[in-house]
Write an enzyme that holds these catalytic residues in place. Structure first.
Site, short mmCIF file in Angstrom:
data_model
loop_
_atom_site.label_atom_id
_atom_site.label_comp_id
_atom_site.label_asym_id
_atom_site.label_seq_id
_atom_site.Cartn_x
_atom_site.Cartn_y
_atom_site.Cartn_z
N GLU A 129 1.25 -0.50 -5.13
CA GLU A 129 0.27 0.54 -5.41
C GLU A 129 1.07 1.83 -5.59
O GLU A 129 1.41 2.50 -4.62
CB GLU A 129 -0.74 0.69 -4.27
N ASP A 148 0.81 -1.20 0.00
CA ASP A 148 0.00 0.00 0.00
C ASP A 148 0.86 1.26 0.00
O ASP A 148 1.90 1.32 0.65
CB ASP A 148 -0.90 -0.01 1.24
#
Length: 774
Positions: A489, A436
């Site tokens: 990401e 993330d």
């Protein structure tokens, strides 16, 4: 192995002060040292407590802390004193410290018998008679930040000693890194949450505090009471706890796994797998709102069957690491090594992963190394000042997310994180990590205005220490767990995200294609009459599609915070919305890159996602939504059966436009090719596309106009029969049923630079796939 008593030596915790005693009397300890022990400020409690043999062999001094005891006796069982006694009474020395001398030459295996004024009686083993459970080599690796299995030496680990007075001694070794703490105590349900009974010892200059506590086993609750460098005591959860108490409670728990894995075949195949050249169709799940109130075991029954039936190759689980606030969706972590206890114990999570593997489904975990929760009982200012977080507020605080940022410049912190990545892959058999917020880690000025950030040593905006961490993490994970994949990401143009670290890349296996996601969703939101003016938004992704290994993400972020569900992004009446959705999914599954779809979109979820309620499962009672569900199942089936869609997914050889410029018709057409054995996909073009060296080509035609196109001339790579293997407008999906009667016949003859062509029916708001018949 026999029980090792703790010797009184600097090597094992004694400050090395020479002590003498009167013959037969206890080894003396200064009063101020006892006071420091009772205040919890003694860094070497083993130098005072436990057994200390006299140098002349005249006896063994034993001290224990039992503040409210009435009597304390040492039972030394099979080692009787010369007078035949098997017990030695201790006398109260100071403030709850009891002391006595066992009239023995060597330290026996003994127990502490305590009575209290209320008549209660307890017999316990003595934690202070055991050697450290960490080896010097472990401490050295911790200090250098190179312990790749950190969880095997820190945290709470059930430990066994053989050959004791009453059989094997089983207990738990507790170890925590707190280098600037003045003292650390252990408190839990095994000592009435009274940390005074269990002060921990500091192991040299490693910053590690350790204590082995006999008779404490799996399931015990505990915390560390840390006296910080600021002089303040705080109760802390264990940073490496393998299990945590269910929120809102905040204790850590001891856990010893007894799980027997059944996924040997999957793991063996995984080690040989090359994910970039394999099918990957991923179903993203927020477990707490997929279906409410499920345990790991229930999910192993319900989720596994559901995902298997739909044909997804992988699930991606939004963070399953322990987090206190459900509304954070798991992105504000407090216990990085503990699966979310809301669903059960860690073996329950192992069961879920195992069942998925046995069903042929891989497991990707959402992982959050970029920032962590601010809760004062967790990692924040762990030893009285910034430890896990960067001490520079311009680097250590994420103002957009209201969380701390890890100190990527500190070896031990990088070690904590990359060992955590390895932990999930090795201990829980995770097949991948979606990392993330990579962009927030890479740039020092991320979400900061001018004057709110400081440049790196070269004057740039790149966070060099974070880059080092990401490279170190990826290299370690790929080396230790072949076949596992890491996914970034990352939303910027940072070069080489999926290039190997040996080529100075970040070393990820895949990167989320955020550009494709934004452009395609923007295009799909326009009414069909306006789409011709935005045609390039759907073709631009092919300009850079092979610069990285991409995943096409329609994730939770696109269906929350007022963005509406994927269905509600589509224009028109309900029939048109559903048709648009089906056409979009057909285009997505054929586009270069691996697919990721957030839960609910597979049946046309009506409402925007919210973590507080489960999906609108009642929609599957409606044929039009059941049609979307059936389409996704067929997309996955044809996708996995069509190597042209994934073997050359990350190379230009695997893709060619048929017509990228038919804006007047809102039509996009292209061919996907597989990589032949020992060659490139380019070798399959033209007449060679059906050769034995490669699987058949697949042609995708997407029509985002609201009208059908009759007699649409389509250029094709080769003459012959092309089967219509998927049509999102089929009546079985509640479409209008416009199609090509199962196949088309391509004839030789140049058309727009292609060696063959066919006149086809293109249904409205639909995607059609054709595969050349061998």
């Amino acid at each position: 192995m026999t029980l090792p008593p703790t010797p009184s030596s600097p090597e094992h915790g004694s400050p090395g002060t020479a002590r003498s005693s009167a013959p037969g009397g206890p080894v003396p300890v200064a009063l101020d040292e006892l006071d420091a022990l009772l205040r919890g400020e003694h860094g070497q409690p083993h130098s005072v407590l436990g057994p200390h043999p006299a140098a002349d062999g005249s006896g063994v001094t034993v001290r224990v802390v039992r503040p409210f005891a009435e009597t304390v006796t040492i039972r030394h069982g099979s080692a009787p004193a010369p007078d035949g006694a098997l017990e030695t009474a201790l006398s109260h020395e100071h403030g709850g410290v009891w002391v006595g001398v066992l009239p023995l030459a060597e330290t026996p295996d003994y127990r502490i018998s305590v009575t209290y004024p209320d008549g209660a009686h307890h017999v316990t083993d003595d934690p202070y008679r055991f050697l450290p459970t960490l080896r010097e080599g472990d401490l050295h690796l911790i200090g250098e930040g190179r312990h790749e299995q950190l969880w095997t030496v820190l945290g709470a680990r059930v430990h066994r000693y053989s050959g004791g007075l009453e059989g094997d001694v089983v207990g738990t070794s507790f170890a925590v890194w707190a280098p600037r703490a003045r003292a650390v105590r252990l408190k839990g349900d095994f000592n009435g949450w009274d940390g005074q009974q269990h002060p921990m010892r500091q192991l040299g200059t490693s910053g590690v505090w350790e204590l082995f506590v006999p008779d404490v086993g799996s399931g015990a609750h505990y915390k560390y009471a840390v006296l910080g460098s600021d002089g303040v005591w705080t109760d802390r959860a264990d940073p490496l706890a393998g299990w945590a108490q269910e929120p809102p409670e905040t204790a850590s728990r001891v856990f010893e796994s007894s799980y027997a894995w059944g996924d040997d075949a999957w793991m063996a195949a995984r080690a040989e797998r090359q994910p970039v050249a394999a099918p990957m169709s991923t179903y993203e799940v927020h477990l707490a709102s997929w279906r409410r109130g499920r345990t790991w075991e229930q999910l192993a029954d319900e989720l596994v069957g559901y995902v298997s039936d739909l044909g997804f190759t992988h699930v991606e689980l939004m963070p399953v690491m322990q987090h206190p606030f459900g509304g954070s969706w798991g992105y504000h972590v407090t216990s990085y090594f503990a699966p979310d206890s809301r669903f059960g114990d860690p073996d329950g999570f192992r069961l879920l992963v195992d069942r998925l593997h046995q069903a042929g489904v891989g497991v990707i975990l959402d992982w959050v190394p970029g920032h962590f929760a601010t809760d004062p009982w967790a990692l924040a200012r762990f030893d009285g000042q910034p430890l896990y977080e960067d001490p520079n507020p311009q680097r250590g605080w994420h103002k957009e997310w209201g969380s701390h940022i890890f100190d990527f410049g500190r070896n031990e912190v990088r070690n904590f994180l990359y060992a955590n990545a390895v932990y999930w892959c090795e201990e829980f058999h995770a097949d991948g990590l979606r990392v993330d917020g990579v962009a927030s880690m890479l740039y020092l000025d991320y979400s900061r205005e001018e004057g709110e950030w400081s440049p790196n040593r070269f004057g740039g905006r790149e966070n060099l220490e974070a880059v080092q961490f990401l490279q170190e993490m990826n290299a370690t994970v790929y080396r230790r767990t072949p076949g596992v994949v890491t996914i970034a990401e990352e939303s910027t143009s940072w070069p080489g995200v999926t290039q190997p670290t040996s080529a100075d890349g970040l070393g990820f296996g895949f990167k989320w294609n955020m550009g494709w996601m934004h452009d395609s969703l923007d295009y799909a939101a326009y009414e069909p009459i306006y789409r011709s003016h935005h045609h390039g938004e759907m073709t631009f992704s092919l300009v850079y599609a092979f610069s990285e290994n991409f995943v096409l993400p329609i994730s939770h972020d696109e269906v929350v915070h007022g963005k509406g569900s994927l269905l509600r992004k589509m224009p028109g009446d309900r029939w048109q919305q559903l048709a648009n959705l089906r056409a979009y999914l057909g285009f997505m599954w054929a586009h270069p890159g691996k697919q990721l779809l957030f839960m609910g979109a597979e049946f046309g979820q009506e409402s925007e996602w919210a973590e507080s309620r489960e999906l609108d499962w009642w929609l599957l009672d409606h044929p039009e939504h059941l049609g979307v569900h059936a389409l996704v199942r067929d997309l996955n089936r044809v996708y996995t059966d069509t190597p042209a869609l994934w073997t050359a997914d990350a190379t230009p050889d695997g893709f060619a436009w048929i017509d990228a410029n038919d804006a007047p018709h809102n039509v996009f057409s292209f061919v996907r090719r597989s990589a032949p054995l020992g060659g490139s996909a380019a070798a399959t073009s033209g007449e060679g596309s059906g050769s034995a060296e490669a699987a058949p080509d697949l042609v995708c035609v997407s029509n985002f106009a609201a009208v059908p196109h009759e007699g649409y001339r389509l250029g094709l790579p080769a003459a012959g029969v092309w089967d219509e293997v998927l049509n999102t407008d089929a009546e079985s999906y509640t479409g209008s049923g416009v199609g090509n009667l199962g196949s088309i016949e391509a004839v030789a003859g140049d058309h727009a630079g292609h060696p063959a062509h066919a006149d086809i029916r293109v249904p409205p708001l639909a995607t059609v796939w054709f595969r050349r018949r061998a």
